[in-house]
Design an enzyme around this catalytic site. Structure first.
Site: not given
Ligand code: PMT
Length: 409
Positions: A211, A283, A293, A328, A342, A346
Site C-alpha cells: 500500500n 487486510d 515466480k 488510525f 472502528k 476495536k
Molecule cells: O505512512 P504515511 O504515508 O505517513 O501515511 C499515514 C497513514 C495514512 C498510513 C496513517 O495516517 C493511517 O491512516 N494509518 C492507518 C492505515 C490503516 O490501515 O487504516 P485502516 O482504517 O485500514 O485500519 C484501522 C486501524 O486498524 C489502523 O490503526 C491499523 O493499523 C489497524 N489494523 C488494520 C488492519 C489489520 N489487519 N490490523 C490492524 O491492526
C-alpha cells in the site's frame, strides 16, 4: 540532552551590523538539536551571505519570494507552516516597523504574517532609534499581538555610543528560547509502542501486495514521544527512505507482513503504557504464496486472498486497565461513520481519522489533516499541517487521556 531536539526553527535575519552574530546563533540552535531554516532580508545580505548560513545549518536559505523553489519551498508560506517557532535576530527598527504594520513585501514579513507559531524578536539598533517613541510603539504593537521580545543589552554599540540596543550574545538568546520552547520530558519513563509504514504480502518470490503508506506519520509520532522522554518501540513495515529516529530511546523492529507485525506488536504490547497504530496493515494476504515466480501464461490471473488478523482489534480485546490504545482510520469516503465504527468495535481510547483520497495529506505527504474521535463521543478537527505538528498535538491529547485514566499513568 539537546534542549531543542527536533524543533523546526525559522531564523529571520535583518540588515543590521549585528547580523554577523546570527551566524553563531544559527550554529548554537543547531547544536541544541533544532532544524534551522534561515530567511535573510535584502538588507541582511549586505552583512552576511546565504552560503554561510547554508553551510552552518545544512538547510536551503531563503531570501526571496520569487527565486527558484528548493525542497519544501513549494509555496511562499511553507516555512510559516513548518515553524515550531520563529526568531528574528537581529530585528532592525525598520523591520520592526514593517512587521508592526502588517506589511508582507518580502519572504520574512510574509512568513511572520502567515505563521501561527510563537514569534520572538531580538531588537538591535542604535540607542536613540531603540528609545524613539515610534520604535517603542511598534514594539508594543508586536507584544500586543502576542509576539515576544528578547530585550537588547546595554553596552558599547557599533556606532560608538553606549546604551541599550546591543543584540544579546547568541548563547543568551538560545537560553531564552530554551526556557519557553525547550523540550519538556513529560513522558519520561513511559513505554510507547508505535507502528508505522505499510505491510507487504508476498505473492511469489518476486511480487507482493502493498500500500501507499510512507511511514512518515508513525515515525513523527515515535520521534515526538521519544523527545518527551518515553521509551519507544517502533515496529515498522515498508516505508520510503526515512532517517532512523535520532534518539537512543527508540528501538526499531522491522517487519514485512501483517502476520510479522502482529507477532512483533503483541510482544511489545505487554509492557506498553500507550500503543499507537499508525501502520497501514493489509487486510488480506495471498492464501498460498507461490514457491516460484508466477509466469505470465494466462490472460487472467486470479489470486485467492484470505483475511489477515486484525491486530488492533486483538489489542483492544486484551487492553489492560490504564493502557491507552490509539488507532488510525484511513478512509476514502464516509470518514466519520467508518471511523466511529472502528473506535467502538476495536475498544479504542482515541482514533485518528484521515481522508487518504487527498493528494495534499494522508499517504506519503509531509502533511496531514485529521479528525480525533474520543471514546466519550468528542470529535476534534485538526487542520492541515506538517505531520510533526500533528504528532505533537496527538501526544498532547494522549497525555491528557493518560492523566484522566482510572489507573494513574
Ligand atoms: O505512512 P504515511 O504515508 O505517513 O501515511 C499515514 C497513514 C495514512 C498510513 C496513517 O495516517 C493511517 O491512516 N494509518 C492507518 C492505515 C490503516 O490501515 O487504516 P485502516 O482504517 O485500514 O485500519 C484501522 C486501524 O486498524 C489502523 O490503526 C491499523 O493499523 C489497524 N489494523 C488494520 C488492519 C489489520 N489487519 N490490523 C490492524 O491492526
Amino acid at each position: 540532552m539537546r534542549m531543542l531536539h527536533g524543533k523546526k526553527v525559522v531564523l529571520g535575519v535583518t540588515g543590521g551590523i549585528a547580523a554577523y552574530k546570527a551566524v553563531e546563533l544559527a550554529g548554537r540552535l543547531k547544536k541544541q538539536g533544532a532544524e534551522v531554516h534561515v530567511i535573510l532580508t535584502e538588507g541582511a545580505k549586505n552583512f552576511v551571505t546565504e552560503l554561510t548560513f547554508r553551510e552552518i545549518t545544512g538547510q536551503p536559505v531563503t531570501s526571496t519570494m520569487w527565486g527558484e523553489v528548493a525542497n519544501f519551498q513549494v509555496e511562499h508560506i511553507a516555512l510559516a507552516r513548518l515553524a515550531d517557532f520563529v526568531i528574528v535576530a537581529p530585528a532592525t527598527a525598520n523591520f520592526i516597523a514593517k512587521a508592526a504594520h502588517g506589511m508582507a513585501d518580502d519572504m520574512l514579513t510574509t512568513t511572520l504574517l502567515a505563521t501561527r507559531a510563537p514569534v520572538y524578536f531580538a531588537p538591535a539598533m542604535n540607542t536613540a532609534m531603540y528609545e524613539n517613541p515610534i520604535t517603542q510603539e511598534n514594539i508594543e504593537r508586536l507584544i500586543q499581538q502576542g509576539w515576544r521580545m528578547i530585550e537588547p543589552e546595554t553596552g558599547m554599540l557599533a556606532c560608538g555610543t553606549i546604551g541599550a540596543g546591543r543584540l544579546p550574545e547568541p548563547e543568551d538568546i538560545v537560553q531564552a528560547l530554551i526556557e519557553t520552547e525547550g523540550v519538556q520530558e513529560t513522558l519520561a519513563g513511559k513505554r510507547f509502542l508505535v507502528t508505522a509504514g505499510g505491510t507487504l504480502e508476498a505473492v511469489d518470490p518476486v511480487r507482493f501486495l502493498g500500500n501507499r503508506s510512507s511511514g512518515k506519520m508513525g515515525y513523527a509520532i515515535a520521534e515526538e514521544a521519544a523527545r518527551r522522554g518515553a521509551f519507544v518501540t517502533l515496529v515498522f513495515g515498508a516505508t520510503v527512505a526515512l532517517p532512523a529516529p535520532d534518539s537512543p530511546l527508540v528501538t526499531t523492529v522491522r517487519v514485512e507482513s501483517a502476520q510479522d507485525m502482529r507477532e512483533a506488536v503483541l510482544k511489545a504490547s505487554e509492557g506498553a503504557d500507550v500503543i499507537i497504530k499508525a501502520a497501514a496493515v493489509a487486510d488480506y494476504r495471498v492464501k498460498e504464496i507461490a514457491a516460484d515466480k508466477i509466469k505470465k501464461n494466462d490472460e487472467v490471473l486470479t489470486l485467492e486472498l484470505v483475511k489477515n488478523p486484525d491486530i488492533l482489534k486483538e489489542l483492544g480485546e486484551k487492553k489492560r486497565a490504564g493502557q491507552i490504545l490509539v488507532g488510525f482510520a484511513a478512509e476514502t469516503q464516509n470518514l466519520l461513520d467508518y471511523a466511529s465504527d472502528k473506535l467502538r468495535k476495536k475498544n479504542l481510547d482515541l482514533l485518528v481519522a484521515n481522508d487518504v483520497s487527498r493528494k495534499d495529506a494522508g499517504f506519503a505527504s509531509d502533511y496531514n489533516e485529521v479528525k480525533l474521535l474520543y471514546a466519550d463521543g468528542r470529535i476534534e478537527d485538526i487542520s492541515l499541517q506538517p505531520k510533526s505538528k500533528i504528532a505533537r498535538i496527538l501526544l498532547d491529547r494522549i497525555e491528557d487521556l493518560c492523566a484522566a485514566a482510572p489507573v494513574p499513568f
